[in-house]
Design an enzyme around this catalytic site. Sequence first.
Site, mmCIF file in Angstrom:
data_model
loop_
_atom_site.group_PDB
_atom_site.id
_atom_site.type_symbol
_atom_site.label_atom_id
_atom_site.label_comp_id
_atom_site.label_asym_id
_atom_site.label_seq_id
_atom_site.Cartn_x
_atom_site.Cartn_y
_atom_site.Cartn_z
ATOM 1 C CD GLU A 30 -3.037 -0.486 0.056
ATOM 2 O OE1 GLU A 30 -3.120 -0.128 -1.143
ATOM 3 O OE2 GLU A 30 -3.546 -1.528 0.493
ATOM 4 C CG HIS A 31 -0.208 4.826 0.613
ATOM 5 N ND1 HIS A 31 -0.691 5.978 0.046
ATOM 6 C CD2 HIS A 31 -1.198 4.334 1.388
ATOM 7 C CE1 HIS A 31 -1.935 6.181 0.464
ATOM 8 N NE2 HIS A 31 -2.276 5.196 1.274
ATOM 9 C CG ASP A 33 0.405 3.078 -6.597
ATOM 10 O OD1 ASP A 33 0.634 3.886 -5.671
ATOM 11 O OD2 ASP A 33 -0.709 2.988 -7.167
ATOM 12 C CB SER A 64 -24.784 5.644 -14.941
ATOM 13 O OG SER A 64 -24.841 4.895 -13.734
ATOM 14 C CB SER A 125 -10.411 0.155 -8.083
ATOM 15 O OG SER A 125 -9.256 0.501 -7.418
ATOM 16 C CB SER A 127 -12.977 5.667 -10.223
ATOM 17 O OG SER A 127 -11.920 5.389 -9.363
ATOM 18 C CG ASP A 171 -6.467 1.880 -7.936
ATOM 19 O OD1 ASP A 171 -5.854 1.147 -7.133
ATOM 20 O OD2 ASP A 171 -6.872 3.018 -7.646
ATOM 21 C CE1 TYR A 219 -3.191 7.561 -2.749
ATOM 22 C CE2 TYR A 219 -2.198 9.319 -4.040
ATOM 23 C CZ TYR A 219 -2.457 7.977 -3.837
ATOM 24 O OH TYR A 219 -1.959 7.050 -4.729
HETATM 25 C C1 GLA Z 1 -5.373 4.494 -4.096
HETATM 26 C C2 GLA Z 1 -4.651 4.879 -5.380
HETATM 27 C C3 GLA Z 1 -3.588 3.843 -5.747
HETATM 28 C C4 GLA Z 1 -2.672 3.540 -4.561
HETATM 29 C C5 GLA Z 1 -3.487 3.272 -3.291
HETATM 30 C C6 GLA Z 1 -2.619 3.134 -2.071
HETATM 31 O O1 GLA Z 1 -6.115 3.325 -4.289
HETATM 32 O O2 GLA Z 1 -5.572 5.002 -6.437
HETATM 33 O O3 GLA Z 1 -2.852 4.304 -6.855
HETATM 34 O O4 GLA Z 1 -1.749 4.576 -4.360
HETATM 35 O O5 GLA Z 1 -4.426 4.303 -3.043
HETATM 36 O O6 GLA Z 1 -1.837 1.981 -2.148
#
Ligand code: GLA
Length: 370
Positions: A30-31, A33, A64, A125, A127, A171, A219
Amino acid sequence: MTARRRFHELVGAAPDGLWRAPGRVNLIGEHTDYNFGLALPFAIDRTTVVAARRRPDNMVRAVSCTLERQATASLDDIAGKDPSYFEPWARFPFGVIWAMTRTGAAVPGLDIVIASDVPVGGGLSSSAALSISVAIAVNDIAAAGLTKTEIARISHQAESEVAGLPSGLMDQLAVLEGRAGAAVLIDFLSLQTEQVPVGRGPHVVINTRVEHTNAAGAYADRRNACEEAARELGVRSLRQATLEQVEHKLHGELLRRARHVVTENARVLETAARLRSDQPIGDLLIASHGSLRNDYEVSCPELDLAVDVALASGADGARLTGAGFGGCAISVGAHAEDLVAPMSEAFEYEGFMQPEVFAVIPTEGAGRLA
Ligand code: GLA
């Protein structure tokens, strides 16, 4: 209603095709990428389906089924306007077309009908599922010939523009590269991916339903701190930093942020290695959550509670998944049926919103259905 049926109702003809893109959950990493690190997400059995057809004019109509909304714009407007001109949900399909025309692709007028069962705003995700399903549909219809990496970048560009979130590519790559029964080990430095079997389930998601009001700002702060830490260490990104360097040269907040990233990358590699030899991974998920809570400071009381209750109810491991600040946790090794009642009771006792608890299955990534 299904996208295909709604399409028939609306257009009075069959679509040119049907395309699907799943949501994703991140097992670990996590965090990492946007720090050119490593992550191990998988595509889940919650999906967005798009039915689309070329139109003879230069209009794009997007519908939608989930929101029961419709938005129409000309290709010129989509290419020329700021995305905020359109209503929020329509910024994603229009944003994808905007990003695609910028690559030089000749996008025709289109009717696009979208149906989805990916929970919206829950950190799974939705989106990326939306933008990728539209992107692969448009790529096929326009015969644009874009590669998966290009599609990931286009969707990422559209989503970052729309959401104002300086996110990484996790994502989009998870949604595109998922395989049934496997997680996708992604190296964000080389953009290489490798499928790793995730034998030991069950995998259960606990959606806290918490939405942090300033998640985008928090973020961006984390990302800036990582870039500053890399500058202080004299490395191009935290991917090149060692734990020793981080602990010797950094202090305070930068030390904590960088330590999370460096140790998380190591946990991803260890998780992948253990999965390949069918070893348990629970302790690594627990360590990841601790690091995200204490060093990266992106957890919240609801996510901590979800993790504690999962572990107390028989899970081998659990952690927040996605950006944090609310959203979802993932647990491994306990059945959803065994988590529902204790989660509900504990959340009620704390005066939190009732969480949603459901199993997820690693699924095939985005592609054409028909
Ligand atoms: C969100 C972002 C991803 C990633 C995560 C944390 O989902 O869209 O790109 O940075 O947070 O891992």
